[in-house]
Motif scaffolding. Structure first.
Motif, PDB file in Angstrom:
ATOM      1  N   ILE A  27      32.601  57.276  23.485  1.00  0.00           N
ATOM      2  CA  ILE A  27      32.853  55.847  23.338  1.00  0.00           C
ATOM      3  C   ILE A  27      31.584  55.094  22.953  1.00  0.00           C
ATOM      4  O   ILE A  27      30.524  55.278  23.549  1.00  0.00           O
ATOM      5  CB  ILE A  27      33.408  55.252  24.648  1.00  0.00           C
ATOM      6  N   CYS A  28      31.701  54.246  21.938  1.00  0.00           N
ATOM      7  CA  CYS A  28      30.646  53.300  21.570  1.00  0.00           C
ATOM      8  C   CYS A  28      31.267  51.900  21.533  1.00  0.00           C
ATOM      9  O   CYS A  28      32.493  51.758  21.493  1.00  0.00           O
ATOM     10  CB  CYS A  28      30.044  53.633  20.207  1.00  0.00           C
ATOM     11  N   LYS A  74      45.296  46.039  22.717  1.00  0.00           N
ATOM     12  CA  LYS A  74      45.192  47.164  21.802  1.00  0.00           C
ATOM     13  C   LYS A  74      44.843  46.649  20.409  1.00  0.00           C
ATOM     14  O   LYS A  74      45.399  45.654  19.946  1.00  0.00           O
ATOM     15  CB  LYS A  74      46.514  47.941  21.770  1.00  0.00           C
ATOM     16  N   SER A  75      43.935  47.345  19.765  1.00  0.00           N
ATOM     17  CA  SER A  75      43.451  46.888  18.461  1.00  0.00           C
ATOM     18  C   SER A  75      44.561  46.840  17.429  1.00  0.00           C
ATOM     19  O   SER A  75      44.559  45.987  16.533  1.00  0.00           O
ATOM     20  CB  SER A  75      42.336  47.808  17.972  1.00  0.00           C
ATOM     21  N   GLU A  76      45.509  47.734  17.566  1.00  0.00           N
ATOM     22  CA  GLU A  76      46.624  47.794  16.613  1.00  0.00           C
ATOM     23  C   GLU A  76      47.317  46.445  16.474  1.00  0.00           C
ATOM     24  O   GLU A  76      47.700  46.016  15.379  1.00  0.00           O
ATOM     25  CB  GLU A  76      47.621  48.859  17.108  1.00  0.00           C
ATOM     26  N   CYS A  77      47.459  45.744  17.593  1.00  0.00           N
ATOM     27  CA  CYS A  77      48.141  44.449  17.609  1.00  0.00           C
ATOM     28  C   CYS A  77      47.337  43.399  16.844  1.00  0.00           C
ATOM     29  O   CYS A  77      47.888  42.611  16.073  1.00  0.00           O
ATOM     30  CB  CYS A  77      48.336  44.014  19.057  1.00  0.00           C
ATOM     31  N   SER A 126      38.355  50.569  15.859  1.00  0.00           N
ATOM     32  CA  SER A 126      38.484  50.490  17.313  1.00  0.00           C
ATOM     33  C   SER A 126      39.889  50.829  17.805  1.00  0.00           C
ATOM     34  O   SER A 126      40.854  50.842  17.051  1.00  0.00           O
ATOM     35  CB  SER A 126      38.104  49.082  17.787  1.00  0.00           C
ATOM     36  N   THR A 127      39.959  51.078  19.122  1.00  0.00           N
ATOM     37  CA  THR A 127      41.245  51.322  19.775  1.00  0.00           C
ATOM     38  C   THR A 127      41.620  50.169  20.707  1.00  0.00           C
ATOM     39  O   THR A 127      42.793  49.891  20.918  1.00  0.00           O
ATOM     40  CB  THR A 127      41.215  52.629  20.586  1.00  0.00           C
ATOM     41  N   ARG A 128      40.610  49.516  21.274  1.00  0.00           N
ATOM     42  CA  ARG A 128      40.837  48.370  22.148  1.00  0.00           C
ATOM     43  C   ARG A 128      39.855  47.257  21.800  1.00  0.00           C
ATOM     44  O   ARG A 128      38.760  47.515  21.305  1.00  0.00           O
ATOM     45  CB  ARG A 128      40.664  48.755  23.629  1.00  0.00           C
ATOM     46  N   VAL A 129      40.258  46.035  22.115  1.00  0.00           N
ATOM     47  CA  VAL A 129      39.400  44.901  21.827  1.00  0.00           C
ATOM     48  C   VAL A 129      39.461  43.919  22.996  1.00  0.00           C
ATOM     49  O   VAL A 129      40.525  43.669  23.568  1.00  0.00           O
ATOM     50  CB  VAL A 129      39.802  44.213  20.493  1.00  0.00           C
TER      51      VAL A 129
END
Length: 281
Positions: free
Chosen positions: A263-264, A158-161, A237-240
């Motif tokens: 989604i892009c 998760k991008s937040e992390c 972003s939301t995920r990486v």
């Protein structure tokens, strides 16, 4: 001649036509790779790929799929041109950020082929603006040859992390070190500044780690100056997805949702820094 008829006649002469209801869905993605003035645009039946490079060591690609547009047509297998990305973004955001709630900017992009300008037609709340942007001969794009069969380690999180980790690391350091391993500490980011080294560890069983596939221990170092531009994409972003191949090359792919929930993807490739010596270890 009616305006609609005139535009229809002009459309038939273009090799690329793309229309969407919200220009921000394109401008936000392009802002995520705007760390150099020029970009190369590749248009195919799959959509648009916009590429920016720096020093032949880092490459950013923004993928805007065909499905993002409500109308999209390419008359050739692939259309390629170079454009001033700064100017393109200025045109896409010409109405600014003062739009009333629920009001979006409609966008139409047209390209007539080699040597022709990129034509933009933007409409917001009945106000129409047309822009013509000069296109240039595209440069040869560096092939990082990043093949999936050569990928050694891959982590999806998760991008937040990762945002939190980047905020805690010393980004004034010259080097950001990636350690990826099937054994503890599994995934570690390290910086080395005047005040000492800083580490950020990610256990493979963390709630923030969605997929962990590391086959061997790799420690690679990358110039922070090359990775800093990717923080723009991280913020959106939301995920990486983080991958390294058998040469130590790094791929960071960001999944970005636009305002319509579509989604892009933005992907960064970065070569390892071969000038760093062991004292940093």
């Amino acid at each position: 001649m009616a305006l609609s008829t005139q535009y229809a006649d002009e459309d038939s002469q273009n090799v690329l036509i793309a229309k969407l209801d919200n220009a921000k869905n394109v401008s936000n993605i392009l802002k995520a790779i705007h760390f150099k003035e020029s970009a190369t645009v590749f248009a195919s039946s799959m959509g648009l790929k916009v590429t920016v490079e720096d020093s032949k060591c880092v490459q950013a690609n923004a993928f805007i799929q065909e499905g993002i547009f409500h109308e999209y047509a390419v008359q050739e297998d692939q259309v390629t041109f170079k454009i001033n990305l700064t100017v393109l973004l200025e045109c896409l955001t010409i109405f600014g950020s003062t739009s009333a709630p629920g009001v979006t900017t409609n966008l139409k992009m047209c390209y007539g082929g080699y040597g022709c300008p990129l034509q933009l037609v933007l409409e917001e709340d009945g106000v129409l603006t047309e822009c013509s942007i000069k296109t240039l001969e595209p440069d040869e794009i560096l092939d990082f040859n990043f093949c999936s069969e050569n990928v050694i380690n891959k982590i999806i999180m998760k991008s937040e992390c990762l945002k939190e980790a980047f905020s805690e690391l010393d980004m004034s350091s010259d080097i950001l070190q990636f350690l990826m391993s099937p054994d503890p500490p599994y995934f570690r980011l390290s910086t080395f500044g005047d005040a000492g080294s800083t580490h950020s560890d990610f256990p493979k069983d963390s709630d923030m780690i969605e997929s962990f596939s590391c086959t061997q221990t790799q420690t690679n170092r990358y110039k922070v100056s090359l990775l800093k531009p990717s923080v723009k994409a991280l913020g959106l972003s939301t995920r990486v997805s983080i991958r390294t191949d058998n040469r130590g090359f790094l791929s960071i792919q960001y999944m970005i949702k636009n305002e319509d929930g579509q989604i892009c993807f933005v992907e960064y490739y970065c070569a390892p820094d071969e000038d760093v010596s062991d004292p940093y270890s």
